[in-house]
Design an enzyme around this catalytic site. Structure first.
Site: not given
Length: 312
Positions: A46, A129, A147, A206, A216, A222
């Protein structure tokens, strides 16, 4: 719709089901996602992944974990070695903060990465985060993880926006909480899988510039597509900073010269770097900023990575 007013049009439940099902067969095989990866390995990943492509992180992560498989190992590592292994990942202050986090883990947590987001946030260099991501991905705590990729996915799926804009707003924070799966359901597994599935969708499908809507799993749900896929407003757009001639480029070139050369004449760093479009004032400013940040040290008329003079 402006970036300041996201709202949920479609029901989150079917979207959760579509994305988590897709993730189970489409996810990339990344070393920090494997079951044998330790919480320390997740924390290292991370730290490295912030504003850095996965393809660049994988070899650096593998080398880091080979050298320093536990926090106690990184806590004892010379700063010069830490920065050398970090190589060209960018934002090398992250490497220093990661080493400081390792020291704190050893000093305050007996060498074990803390399990809760609240405890993780107290580590050097760990923000909202990273704390949520490590708690979720290393310890299966159902924290809301957001994120850049997840922000974009949520903006399109639930708010009908092409892009979320540069700033993570209070409204976007509320949207992330509103569409988050019930953290009590299924022992929190759905919530944790939702985080990584939405992140993976943003990374692979995406995307910001060329979303592959035909691939997707939630295309029919969506809100952005249902609205006709409107282009981003000026408020939603972000402007990428030019790399050529930037302070980041100059600082990176100086760090590369120090990693390769060990102890380097100050004059060579100011005059010898192959950066023809950068003037001496900018070179000097960038060098001084590296010295101030603790990423380099002055040794008379020479400059080196911290502690490099003592290396064999």
């Amino acid at each position: 719709m402006s970036a300041a007013a996201p709202h949920v049009i479609v029901s989150p439940g079917p979207v959760h089901a579509a994305l988590t099902s897709w993730y189970h067969h489409a996810a990339r095989d990344l070393p920090w996602r494997r079951r044998d990866c330790t919480p320390w390995g997740v924390l290292v990943s991370e730290a490295m992944l912030q504003q850095t492509p996965v393809s660049r992180v994988v070899p650096r992560w593998q080398e880091w974990m080979r050298r320093w498989p536990e926090p106690k190992d990184a806590a004892l590592a010379p700063v010069a070695e830490i920065l050398t292994v970090w190589d060209r990942l960018g934002y090398p202050r992250r490497a220093l903060r990661l080493r400081e986090a390792a020291q704190t883990i050893v000093d305050r947590h007996g060498g074990r990465v803390p399990e809760t987001a609240d405890e993780l946030r107290k580590l050097p260099g760990v923000g909202e985060y990273t704390a949520a991501a490590v708690a979720c991905f290393a310890f299966e705590e159902p924290e809301v993880v957001v994120d850049t990729n997840i922000r974009r996915v949520l903006a399109r799926l639930f708010a009908g926006q092409a892009l979320p804009g540069k700033t993570y707003t209070a409204d976007q924070r509320r949207l992330a909480r509103d569409v988050f799966p019930d953290p009590e359901a299924d022992g929190g597994q759905l919530a944790c899988t939702w985080n990584i599935a939405a992140m993976e969708l943003g990374a692979l499908v995406c995307t910001a510039r060329s979303p592959a809507c035909s691939e997707c799993p939630a295309a029919q749900l969506c809100t952005w597509r249902l609205a006709g896929s409107p282009p981003p407003t000026e408020e939603q757009r972000t402007r990428a900073q030019s790399w050529a001639g930037s302070d980041r480029q100059v600082r990176g070139a100086i760090m590369a010269a120090l990693r390769i050369g060990g102890v380097v004449e100050r004059s060579d760093l100011l005059d010898g770097l192959p950066l023809p479009t950068v003037d001496l004032v900018q070179r000097r400013r960038c060098l001084e900023s590296l010295l101030s940040d603790g990423l380099a040290e002055q040794q008379g008329e020479r400059v080196a990575l911290p502690g490099a003079h003592s290396r064999c």
